[in-house]
Design a protein around this motif. Sequence first.
Motif, short mmCIF file in Angstrom:
data_model
loop_
_atom_site.label_atom_id
_atom_site.label_comp_id
_atom_site.label_asym_id
_atom_site.label_seq_id
_atom_site.Cartn_x
_atom_site.Cartn_y
_atom_site.Cartn_z
N ARG A 100 0.85 -1.18 0.00
CA ARG A 100 0.00 0.00 0.00
C ARG A 100 0.89 1.24 0.00
NH1 ARG A 100 -4.08 -1.34 4.89
NH2 ARG A 100 -2.19 -2.37 5.66
N TYR A 101 0.29 2.37 -0.39
CA TYR A 101 1.08 3.58 -0.62
C TYR A 101 0.36 4.77 0.00
CZ TYR A 101 2.94 7.56 -3.31
OH TYR A 101 3.49 8.76 -3.69
N LEU A 102 1.16 5.72 0.54
CA LEU A 102 0.61 6.97 1.07
C LEU A 102 1.58 8.09 0.76
CD1 LEU A 102 -1.08 7.63 4.48
CD2 LEU A 102 0.88 9.04 3.80
N ASP A 103 1.05 9.22 0.27
CA ASP A 103 1.91 10.39 0.08
C ASP A 103 1.21 11.64 0.58
OD1 ASP A 103 0.26 11.51 -1.96
OD2 ASP A 103 1.35 10.47 -3.54
N MET A 104 1.95 12.74 0.60
CA MET A 104 1.42 14.04 1.04
C MET A 104 1.44 15.05 -0.09
SD MET A 104 3.36 14.09 4.72
CE MET A 104 4.89 13.49 3.96
N ALA A 105 2.08 14.71 -1.20
CA ALA A 105 2.15 15.58 -2.37
C ALA A 105 2.09 14.69 -3.61
CB ALA A 105 3.44 16.41 -2.37
N MET A 106 1.21 15.02 -4.52
CA MET A 106 0.93 14.14 -5.65
C MET A 106 1.86 14.42 -6.83
SD MET A 106 -3.16 14.44 -5.04
CE MET A 106 -3.64 13.95 -6.69
#
Length: 419
Positions: A97-103
């Motif tokens: 799974r993946y999580l970011d704060m800036a696309m």
Amino acid sequence: MRILLVGAGGVGSAVVPIAARRDFFEHIVVADSKQSRAADVVAKVGDPRFSAVTLDASDQGAVEAALREHRCDVLFNAVDPRFTMPLFRAALNAGARYLDMAMSLSRPHPLRPYELPGVKLGDEQFALDGEWRAKGSLALVGMGVEPGLADVFARYAADHLFSEIDEIGVRDGSNLVVDGYDFAPTFSIWTTIEECLNPPVVWEDGAWRTTEPFSEPEVFDFPEGIGPVECVNVEHEEVLLVPRWIDARRVTFKYGLGEEFIGVLKTLRKLGLDSADKIKVGGVETSPRDVVAARLPDPATLGDRMRGKTCAGTWVKGVGKDGEPREVYLYHVVDNSWSMREYGCQAVVWQTAVHPVVALELLAAGVWSGTGVLGPEAFDAVPFLELLCDYGSPWGMRDQAKVEPIREPGQEREVLLSA
């Protein structure tokens, strides 16, 4: 949950002490291109659930190998958005799974940059939504504070406060002061240049359009003693995320930059120092933007010199559940003296770091779940806001009383006043 945290800079270094107080994860591997920086962050918490490794965020193959070697089922992207796509693809290929704060980064329209969007923020990621769904895996994008908490606020307002929404406007401002520096940004200057000098995007009547940087100035009255701050249009992910899940006639993002900061950014552009493209100087190849970043102080190190508060929030205007006109501002304020005392982190990076940690805890517990490429708006806001309070950082809501014009020499602006 085993997490590969890529990036031990300002935000990454704040994630570690926040997560160290929670028990939802088995292990976090802190990865950075500078192993000493990752090791220093881990050493400060003295917790065996953390380890440090060297990793080049631009090397997709190396990231995939690190995910498998350390048996990580989540990749947490805490680096500049230029690295978003190799990390995004690495997580997809490795089954994490993946999580970011800036696309993923935008590219202006080649002919009409201040009218029409070209490649929008996140377009490259949403193009792979089908592949994430086919694997039954989740990519949670834009899950910091802005974007992130601001989007959660929009979801909460749509579900619980409004029957019809005219505008959702994210408004960010502060009264922070950094002593001892003529110019010292409190967040990554690389990212700040990117988002502030690109054409801002506005959602209006079912379509995205662009405008000029720093357009449509307004004075917004921020809560908890911050007061009036002039805010201007800036390119930001919320405008690209909110309309995908929430019905609103208009969505905007405005940031309180200040005249001096805007002047510096305009000068950087005039001199070509905003460019991220590499050039050769004296046999060395680097980008002008990287040189600017190298000459400025690391935002993570400014906490002891900072004073004041920072506020992130979402202003919503429309028809309330009772059928009457309503305006509210949902917000989150962090006092630098508090974040330094409690966590040893300056307010801006701490505020950015806490929200993805909250989201990871909800994912670990199965409270938030899904497949594909999803923004924070795709999930129930209530569990998030309740857990945020459990982290010791409550949010607030202010009913807006009215909009009154403020006349200044040669112009008229709006100030949004609290009740």
